[in-house]
Design a protein around this motif. Structure first.
Motif, PDB file in Angstrom:
ATOM      1  N   ARG A 268       0.849  -1.188   0.000  1.00 29.42           N
ATOM      2  CA  ARG A 268       0.000   0.000   0.000  1.00 29.42           C
ATOM      3  C   ARG A 268       0.882   1.234   0.000  1.00 29.42           C
ATOM      4  NH1 ARG A 268      -4.705   0.763   4.351  1.00 29.42           N
ATOM      5  NH2 ARG A 268      -5.749  -0.593   2.813  1.00 29.42           N
TER       6      ARG A 268
ATOM      7  N   THR B 103       0.525   5.426   0.446  1.00 25.86           N
ATOM      8  CA  THR B 103      -0.400   6.427   0.997  1.00 25.86           C
ATOM      9  C   THR B 103       0.236   7.804   0.921  1.00 25.86           C
ATOM     10  OG1 THR B 103      -1.273   4.781   2.547  1.00 25.86           O
ATOM     11  CG2 THR B 103      -1.741   7.092   3.025  1.00 25.86           C
TER      12      THR B 103
ATOM     13  N   ARG C 252      -6.232  13.014   0.928  1.00 25.44           N
ATOM     14  CA  ARG C 252      -5.640  11.703   1.185  1.00 25.44           C
ATOM     15  C   ARG C 252      -5.915  10.775   0.010  1.00 25.44           C
ATOM     16  NH1 ARG C 252      -7.950  12.384   6.457  1.00 25.44           N
ATOM     17  NH2 ARG C 252      -9.687  10.982   5.888  1.00 25.44           N
TER      18      ARG C 252
ATOM     19  N   HIS D  91      -4.781   6.479  -1.141  1.00 24.66           N
ATOM     20  CA  HIS D  91      -3.944   5.288  -0.992  1.00 24.66           C
ATOM     21  C   HIS D  91      -4.275   4.282  -2.085  1.00 24.66           C
ATOM     22  CE1 HIS D  91      -7.029   3.251   1.917  1.00 24.66           C
ATOM     23  NE2 HIS D  91      -7.150   2.724   0.734  1.00 24.66           N
TER      24      HIS D  91
ATOM     25  N   ASP E  10      -3.687   0.145  -3.265  1.00 30.22           N
ATOM     26  CA  ASP E  10      -3.380  -1.206  -2.802  1.00 30.22           C
ATOM     27  C   ASP E  10      -3.172  -2.130  -3.979  1.00 30.22           C
ATOM     28  OD1 ASP E  10      -3.765  -1.408   0.269  1.00 30.22           O
ATOM     29  OD2 ASP E  10      -5.499  -0.240  -0.383  1.00 30.22           O
TER      30      ASP E  10
END
Length: 774
Positions: A457, A459, A475, A477, A479
């Motif tokens: 991940r 971020t 924000r 992120h 994966d």
């Protein structure tokens, strides 16, 4: 206290403060000491000069003995070697008798070296016989404040041997000692006659009254090399009345860090064991390791052997605890045992390794012999590294042992291995922070899903402040996961059987978080805050995820703590997709005394529904349940914290969790309430429990404690506890009753040893004596 050998021997009273430090200042009228040849005086006596030098040398032998091998002991009775520097000496009169070759100092004789002080009315030293005698208010004050008083002291053999008369002592840990006489031999072993020992304060109105407890013995031996105190013909008196007698009793010296020997036994009775006694022995192996071995003998079961071992190394430590025994008339009859072991070692400045080994034969064995009542035991070996606050890595393997009758051992996973690493980069030029991590595990079951998975991940988070004080946080992120799965249709995933084999997928989510704190001054009442918060989260929809294994996201609960999380699942096996909006309103009142009243309420709305969340989680519909929290702590003596989740339509409570504490000086009151609905992978029944506890002090020495927990859903108690404790400067007396109504889920029968009744008497500086019924 009755007289001993015709003279009263009383425990000394401790002065309110130590005597002031003595400084090397000559008293008025004291003759100056000069290095000149003295002339003869009448009666063959000579005065200042050589006399003072000889007296100084004699006193130096008392405070600075030269014999080798001096060992520590009790108080000032041992022959302590010191290298703190020269001895400073004062007296009102010093004389030397050439006929008897004796040096005598009289009148407020004081000698000190460093912080050690010797005082006497008269001190003499015979150079021919090597006998030194101190008489009249003799006192030796140690650097730690311990003080010994004697009527007369005679020292021989280079001060290695001594005879003391009328001994009284104020020792460490508030202890007091009195003896008719004492004799030291070999510079390390001291025998005392007609000894009285206690750590209790004397009655201020009548110091001659016996203390609360005292240990009386015909002979006591202080063994310096072994750091032990041994008593012969000893009795323990309470209020002057002898209640316990033993022909021999031994304990470690109060200033000994630790010493081998038997610890205080525990005796009692129980329905399962019958009458029993536990006798532990402590073994101080060396400076870095020790062990405790205990034997529990009972009238209804064969003896149980328990042990514990600890050792410290330069780079780490290990600790092992275990037992071996047998059970009869239970569901787990036969030989049983347990082992709890742990260790941790630093490999270098960044890496360390460790392990935790926990195994037991059965839960019944653990409960019966009171080694705890865990439902699950975990065995782990790990390697982890640290690089400041930025980097971390860990590699471990885990084995589980479940004791619940509903546990299926074939479905219990074996984790071989699991790894995780992350790194936080420094803030960029905009103030944002980038974090990257990687994880993986390999998990096996005898009958269930086998999974191997790798994932990573990345971020990024960027906080900004607007012109009006509004706070923006951007924000995102991403994966990536992949691996191999076998038996996907089996527990615990119960997914699509067609998903067996290799799998891989990726997901990205981004969010814009906005907060606007409005602050209003309340004058002398502090400040008030109202803060609306809105977050918009978006990302690709995930749809049904039953073609992928789920190992780390089974246990899920929606509360205010994860309302604004980008992925509200705790692990990486499940992704939350689609677009949603989160909103909450927070209010707070901050008081000048540090107290506050704070609350929050919020919910989420999704643009589309899917099967991401299970029924009953509160997120299964387009609009989520309401979640909130409240904290009321307006004053230092009261606090209430609560969390709740309410049905999105009816407002019915799906989760209530609250605790309250009230402090009022000597009185403390606490309470709690928990109510949850059945939820997949969390609980199969509705739970509703209430708990309450109270503790309060009665006078200066008594404490009372009460606690209870009741299961409203099952309409039966869960646990109850009551305690009564007396504690002063020298005695601890505790009575504790504990009752647990824990049941085997399969048989609905209570586990063994659900009741504990404990009586414990602790004589400070001596030991504890316990009686318990199970």
């Amino acid at each position: 206290m009755p007289p001993i050998n015709g003279s009263a021997v009383n425990l000394p009273s401790r002065p309110r403060k130590l005597p002031p430090a003595i400084r090397p200042v000559l008293r008025p009228g004291l003759a100056a000491v000069a290095p000149r040849q003295p002339g003869p005086l009448a009666g063959g006596r000579s005065r200042p000069g050589l006399a003072a030098v000889l007296a100084l040398a004699a006193l130096a032998l008392v405070l600075h003995p030269t014999h080798p091998g001096a060992q520590p002991g009790l108080g000032g009775l041992e022959n302590r070697a010191t290298t703190e520097g020269p001895v400073t000496f004062t007296a009102e009169e010093v004389e030397y008798d050439q006929t008897t070759n004796t040096v005598t100092a009289r009148g407020r004789v004081e000698a000190w070296q460093g912080d050690r002080v010797l005082r006497a009315d008269e001190f003499s030293y015979n150079r021919t016989t090597g006998v030194a005698t101190a008489t009249g208010n003799v006192a030796l004050i140690e650097p730690d404040g311990q003080t010994l008083f004697v009527d007369r002291a005679e020292l021989t053999d280079g001060m290695r041997d001594a005879a003391l008369e009328g001994l009284r002592g104020l020792l460490a840990a508030n202890a007091r000692l009195a003896a008719a006489g004492a004799r030291r031999t070999g510079g390390s072993v001291t025998d005392l006659a007609r000894v009285v020992y206690s750590s209790c304060d004397l009655c201020p109105e009548d110091p001659t009254r016996p203390p609360l407890w005292q240990l009386r013995a015909r002979i006591a031996t202080l063994d310096g090399p072994e750091q032990r105190v041994r008593y012969r013909d000893a009795s323990v008196e309470f209020g002057g009345v002898p209640l316990l007698y033993t022909p021999y009793f031994s304990h470690a010296s109060p200033d000994a860090p630790r010493a081998s020997g038997f610890l205080s036994p525990t005796v009692g009775t129980s329905e399962f064991l019958g009458v029993f006694a536990e006798i532990p022995y402590y073994w101080a192996i060396d400076e870095s390791s020790d062990a405790t071995i205990s034997v529990t003998a009972s009238s209804s079961q064969v003896p149980n052997l328990g042990g514990a071992y600890r050792r410290r190394f330069n780079s780490g430590e290990i600790a092992v605890e275990g037992s071996l025994g047998r059970l009869d008339d239970t569901q787990s009859d036969g030989t049983g045992g347990h082992i709890f072991a742990r260790g941790r070692f630093a490999l270098d400045e960044n890496w360390r390794a460790g392990f935790s080994l926990n195994r037991a034969s059965s839960l019944e064995y653990m409960r019966a012999w009171r080694y705890g009542s865990p439902r699950v035991l975990t065995t782990t070996a790990y390697l982890e590294g640290f690089w400041g606050a930025e980097g971390y890595a860990r590699l471990d393997s885990t084995v589980y042992q479940g004791f619940d009758s509903q546990d299926v051992n074939s479905q219990t996973p074996l984790v071989l291995p699991r790894g995780y690493a992350d790194y936080v980069f420094p803030n960029d030029g905009l103030g944002g922070r980038f974090t990257v991590d990687a994880s993986g595990y390999s998990l096996f079951r005898t009958a269930g899903t086998d999974t191997r998975r790798l994932g990573s991940r990345a971020t990024y988070e960027l906080p900004l402040t607007g012109a009006m004080g509004d706070i923006w946080t951007f924000r995102t992120h991403a994966d990536v996961v992949g691996g191999w799965v076998d038996g996907l249709a089996l527990a615990p995933t119960f997914g699509d059987a067609g998903g067996d084999g290799f799998f891989g997928r990726g997901h990205i989510r981004s969010a814009v978080d906005w907060r606007m704190p409005f602050i209003r001054s309340a004058g002398e009442y502090g400040a008030q805050i109202i803060e609306p918060r809105v977050q918009l989260v978006t990302g690709p929809s995930t749809g049904a995820q039953d073609r992928y294994p789920n190992e780390d996201s089974l246990d899920f609960e929606f509360t205010d703590s994860n309302l604004f999380s980008l992925n509200r699942f705790g692990g990486r096996d499940r992704f939350e997709g689609g677009t949603r909006a989160d909103a909450a309103l927070r209010g707070a009142w901050l008081f000048p005394n540090g107290g506050q009243i704070e609350g929050l309420a919020g919910r989420s709305v999704r643009l589309a529904t899917d099967e991401t969340f299970a029924e009953g989680t509160g997120l299964e519909n387009r609009s989520s349940d309401w979640v909130g929290r409240v904290r009321l702590a307006p004053v230092p003596w009261f606090e209430l914290v609560g969390r709740a989740r309410l049905d999105r339509e009816t407002g019915e409570g799906r989760l209530w969790d609250g605790t309250a504490n009230f402090y009022a000086g000597r009185f403390t009151l606490s309470g709690g309430y928990l109510q949850t609905e059945p939820q997949a992978n969390v609980t199969t029944r509705k739970r509703e429990e209430v708990s309450a506890g109270a503790s309060f002090r009665v006078g200066d020495y008594w404490r009372v404690g009460l606690f209870g927990r009741y299961d409203i859903a099952l309409d039966r108690p869960v646990a109850a506890q009551a305690s009564l404790t007396y504690e002063d400067e020298c005695l601890i007396f505790e009575t504790r009753f504990v009752r647990q109504w824990a049941e085997d889920p399969a048989t609905r029968s209570e586990y063994a040893s659900g009741t504990l009744l404990l009586f414990r008497v602790g004589l400070k500086t001596v030991g504890d004596f316990g009686l318990r019924a199970l």
